[in-house]
Design a protein around this motif. Structure first.
Motif, PDB file in Angstrom:
ATOM      1  N   ASN A 322       0.829  -1.203   0.000  1.00 11.03           N
ATOM      2  CA  ASN A 322       0.000   0.000   0.000  1.00 11.03           C
ATOM      3  C   ASN A 322       0.870   1.263   0.000  1.00 11.03           C
ATOM      4  O   ASN A 322       0.619   2.215  -0.731  1.00 11.03           O
ATOM      5  CB  ASN A 322      -0.918  -0.010   1.221  1.00 11.03           C
ATOM      6  N   LYS A 325       2.592   1.746  -3.405  1.00 11.19           N
ATOM      7  CA  LYS A 325       1.645   2.256  -4.408  1.00 11.19           C
ATOM      8  C   LYS A 325       1.396   3.752  -4.221  1.00 11.19           C
ATOM      9  O   LYS A 325       1.341   4.512  -5.203  1.00 11.19           O
ATOM     10  CB  LYS A 325       0.321   1.499  -4.319  1.00 11.19           C
ATOM     11  N   LEU A 326       1.262   4.192  -2.975  1.00  9.98           N
ATOM     12  CA  LEU A 326       1.072   5.620  -2.707  1.00  9.98           C
ATOM     13  C   LEU A 326       2.275   6.431  -3.188  1.00  9.98           C
ATOM     14  O   LEU A 326       2.114   7.519  -3.755  1.00  9.98           O
ATOM     15  CB  LEU A 326       0.855   5.848  -1.208  1.00  9.98           C
ATOM     16  N   VAL A 328       4.428   5.573  -5.601  1.00  3.69           N
ATOM     17  CA  VAL A 328       4.425   5.560  -7.071  1.00  3.69           C
ATOM     18  C   VAL A 328       3.368   6.509  -7.628  1.00  3.69           C
ATOM     19  O   VAL A 328       3.578   7.171  -8.655  1.00  3.69           O
ATOM     20  CB  VAL A 328       4.192   4.118  -7.581  1.00  3.69           C
ATOM     21  N   ASP A 329       2.235   6.617  -6.939  1.00  3.46           N
ATOM     22  CA  ASP A 329       1.159   7.504  -7.386  1.00  3.46           C
ATOM     23  C   ASP A 329       1.430   8.976  -7.059  1.00  3.46           C
ATOM     24  O   ASP A 329       0.621   9.844  -7.416  1.00  3.46           O
ATOM     25  CB  ASP A 329      -0.168   7.091  -6.745  1.00  3.46           C
ATOM     26  N   ALA A 331       1.435  10.323  -4.045  1.00  2.00           N
ATOM     27  CA  ALA A 331       0.532  10.785  -2.989  1.00  2.00           C
ATOM     28  C   ALA A 331       1.248  11.560  -1.881  1.00  2.00           C
ATOM     29  O   ALA A 331       0.624  12.372  -1.188  1.00  2.00           O
ATOM     30  CB  ALA A 331      -0.205   9.587  -2.386  1.00  2.00           C
ATOM     31  N   LYS A 352      -6.656  13.223   0.436  1.00  2.00           N
ATOM     32  CA  LYS A 352      -6.149  12.253  -0.526  1.00  2.00           C
ATOM     33  C   LYS A 352      -7.211  11.213  -0.833  1.00  2.00           C
ATOM     34  O   LYS A 352      -7.909  10.735   0.063  1.00  2.00           O
ATOM     35  CB  LYS A 352      -4.897  11.551   0.013  1.00  2.00           C
ATOM     36  N   ALA A 354      -6.573   8.213  -2.076  1.00  2.00           N
ATOM     37  CA  ALA A 354      -5.786   7.024  -2.386  1.00  2.00           C
ATOM     38  C   ALA A 354      -5.485   6.287  -1.106  1.00  2.00           C
ATOM     39  O   ALA A 354      -5.626   6.819  -0.007  1.00  2.00           O
ATOM     40  CB  ALA A 354      -4.485   7.423  -3.089  1.00  2.00           C
ATOM     41  N   TYR A 409      -3.176   6.212   4.698  1.00  2.00           N
ATOM     42  CA  TYR A 409      -2.184   7.122   4.119  1.00  2.00           C
ATOM     43  C   TYR A 409      -1.098   7.543   5.098  1.00  2.00           C
ATOM     44  O   TYR A 409       0.070   7.656   4.734  1.00  2.00           O
ATOM     45  CB  TYR A 409      -2.926   8.358   3.604  1.00  2.00           C
ATOM     46  N   GLN A 464      10.256  -1.449  -7.716  1.00  2.00           N
ATOM     47  CA  GLN A 464       8.908  -1.211  -8.240  1.00  2.00           C
ATOM     48  C   GLN A 464       8.397  -2.415  -9.015  1.00  2.00           C
ATOM     49  O   GLN A 464       7.184  -2.654  -9.078  1.00  2.00           O
ATOM     50  CB  GLN A 464       8.887   0.040  -9.126  1.00  2.00           C
ATOM     51  N   LEU A 469      -0.099  -5.130  -8.029  1.00  2.15           N
ATOM     52  CA  LEU A 469      -1.389  -4.456  -7.831  1.00  2.15           C
ATOM     53  C   LEU A 469      -2.528  -5.455  -8.004  1.00  2.15           C
ATOM     54  O   LEU A 469      -2.366  -6.486  -8.663  1.00  2.15           O
ATOM     55  CB  LEU A 469      -1.522  -3.307  -8.832  1.00  2.15           C
TER      56      LEU A 469
END
Length: 473
Positions: A322, A325-326, A328-329, A331, A352, A354, A409, A464, A469
């Motif tokens: 999790n 992913k945050l 990479v996005d 966030a 957020k 996400a 988050y 990565q 996902l």
């Protein structure tokens, strides 16, 4: 959301002895009953009568200043009780009683055996681990991460023999070099005899690299043979350098042996992002007020600094997934930081859209898969593979809804301080949060971060490809 707390140390009871005529006080500090193996019950006939107008507390022995003691008694420093008109024989008996009382008190403090009037009860299991000074919890992120790699059993046996040297090197003055040499020879014997089985456990694509690293481990400049020589020379500095080199090589080989998870995730968690192994995240931090960070040794002040975090999916695949992913996005780009309760924590991310509310995820030591939605009972001897009692540990805050889940988050860096921990060096919040990694570069910056500082950017610079996902499951 729930954050780490600082628990104040427990209070102490005081046992006071008074001597006349100066009423000088000697105070003995007794551990509270939760830490002390015996409970004290007052023995009335050992109490001296209080002076007029004074009350005798249960935990005190009072001596009356009504009459002046002899100079011999004063010189000897004996406890005594004096009453007006008391015959000398009674005075000697009272002095003897006072001496007996004092001897019993000191003997009880130093002896594990109970005496008459003292009720023994076993030390509660709550203190068995938390207050054990010998608890071997990893004290650095690097050591914790090495121990967390799910590698070949023979490689772990080699590693464990060498890890013990780290503790032996801390012994001041006369270091046990004989024990150290025995540990390394044991590791070398396993490495030599089990070479084929260890290399066979490597995936085919990593076999050549693994063979090269293995040769370096045995005969290289920082290998086991060199380590034995340095131990025989009794040079602690060279031993420390060679040991670090050997352990780094072992970690590299173990990472090649463990390209993915060593367990199957529960079916109900298959729809969460997960990290199948290790990853590295690099944060770029800047001051919120436009000032600069303190310079490194011999360097200049810096407007921005970098902190690298090793994220461990072996022990916390859902939490690490999790978080990855945050990152990479994007966030965390622009996220504000706050300092509170020995932690540097991000804002709550309410704006957020996400992140997953991942269940609390903690892998107990010597177990092969994490526990979910379950805190560890440190007081009963349960310890996590990734301890929070390490400066720079990275963990998720608790969810606002339930402490059985992590916040989607919000994460924090834990600024471990032994002064605010149990006697075993364990944080009072150990086993309560999902720890998923450690700051392995730039740890010194954490103490300079203040409320209002900002994460300019967060990037996943390695691993990565190991981020899985839900759509890819």
């Amino acid at each position: 959301m729930a954050l780490p707390s600082i628990i104040p140390t427990s209070g102490v009871h005081r046992l006071s002895l008074f001597s006349s005529p100066s009423s000088a006080r000697t105070t003995l500090h007794l551990l509270s009953s939760s830490n002390f193996p015996f409970r004290f019950n007052p023995i009335p006939h050992l109490h001296c009568p209080p002076a007029a107008g004074k009350r005798s507390a249960d935990y005190r022995v009072h001596c009356s200043p009504a009459a002046k003691p002899t100079s011999q008694d004063m010189d000897k420093g004996l406890p005594f009780c004096v009453e007006a008109g008391m015959p000398s024989s009674q005075l000697r008996n009272k002095n003897l009683e006072g001496l007996i009382a004092m001897v019993l008190m000191f003997a009880q403090l130093s002896s594990p055996l109970p005496f008459f009037g003292w009720e023994p009860f076993p030390t509660p299991p709550a203190n068995a681990v938390l207050y054990s000074p010998d608890t071997k919890v990893p004290r650095t992120g690097e050591l914790a991460l090495r121990k967390a790699i799910p590698a070949n059993a023979n490689m772990k046996a080699i590693q464990n023999s060498l890890e013990d040297l780290s503790y032996l090197l801390r012994i001041p003055q006369r270091k046990p070099y004989g024990t150290m040499e025995g540990n390394v020879k044991k590791a070398l014997k396993i490495a030599t005899e089990e070479k084929n089985s260890i290399l066979a456990s490597l995936p085919e694509e990593f076999r050549d690299k693994g063979s090269s690293l293995y040769a370096s481990l045995i005969d290289g400049k920082g290998g086991l043979q060199a380590l034995i020589k340095n131990i025989k020379d009794q040079d602690p500095d060279k031993v420390s350098v060679s040991l670090a080199s050997s352990l780094d090589t072992i970690a590299e080989i173990e990472l090649l042996q463990a390209p993915g998870l060593s367990f199957l995730l529960p079916e109900q968690y298959k729809d969460y992002p997960r990290l199948n192994g290790r990853g590295t995240v690099e944060f770029t931090i800047e001051k919120g007020d436009g000032s600069a960070f303190s310079p490194e040794a011999g360097g200049e002040s810096r407007k921005t600094v970098k902190i690298q975090v090793t994220v461990d999916g072996y022990s916390a695949p859902l939490t690490a997934g999790n978080f990855a992913k945050l990152v990479v996005d994007g966030a965390y780009d622009g996220a504000k930081l706050n300092t509170i309760n020995q932690a540097v924590i991000t804002d709550d991310g309410l704006d957020k859209n996400a992140g997953y509310s991942v269940p609390l995820e903690i892998m107990p030591s010597e177990q092969f898969e994490p526990l979910y939605r379950t805190k560890l009972s440190i007081q009963d001897g349960e310890l996590p593979v990734l301890p929070m009692s390490v400066y720079g540990a990275v963990a998720m805050a608790h969810s606002d809804v339930s402490e059985e889940y992590s916040a989607p988050y919000q994460f924090f860096f834990y600024l471990y301080d032994k002064r605010n921990s149990g006697l075993g060096g364990l944080s009072f919040d150990e086993g309560q949060f999902s720890v998923f990694g450690y700051a392995t570069s730039g740890r010194d910056i954490l103490s300079q971060i203040k409320t209002g500082d900002v994460i300019r950017s967060a990037k996943m610079v390695d691993g990565q490809d190991r981020l899985i996902l839900p759509a890819q499951s």
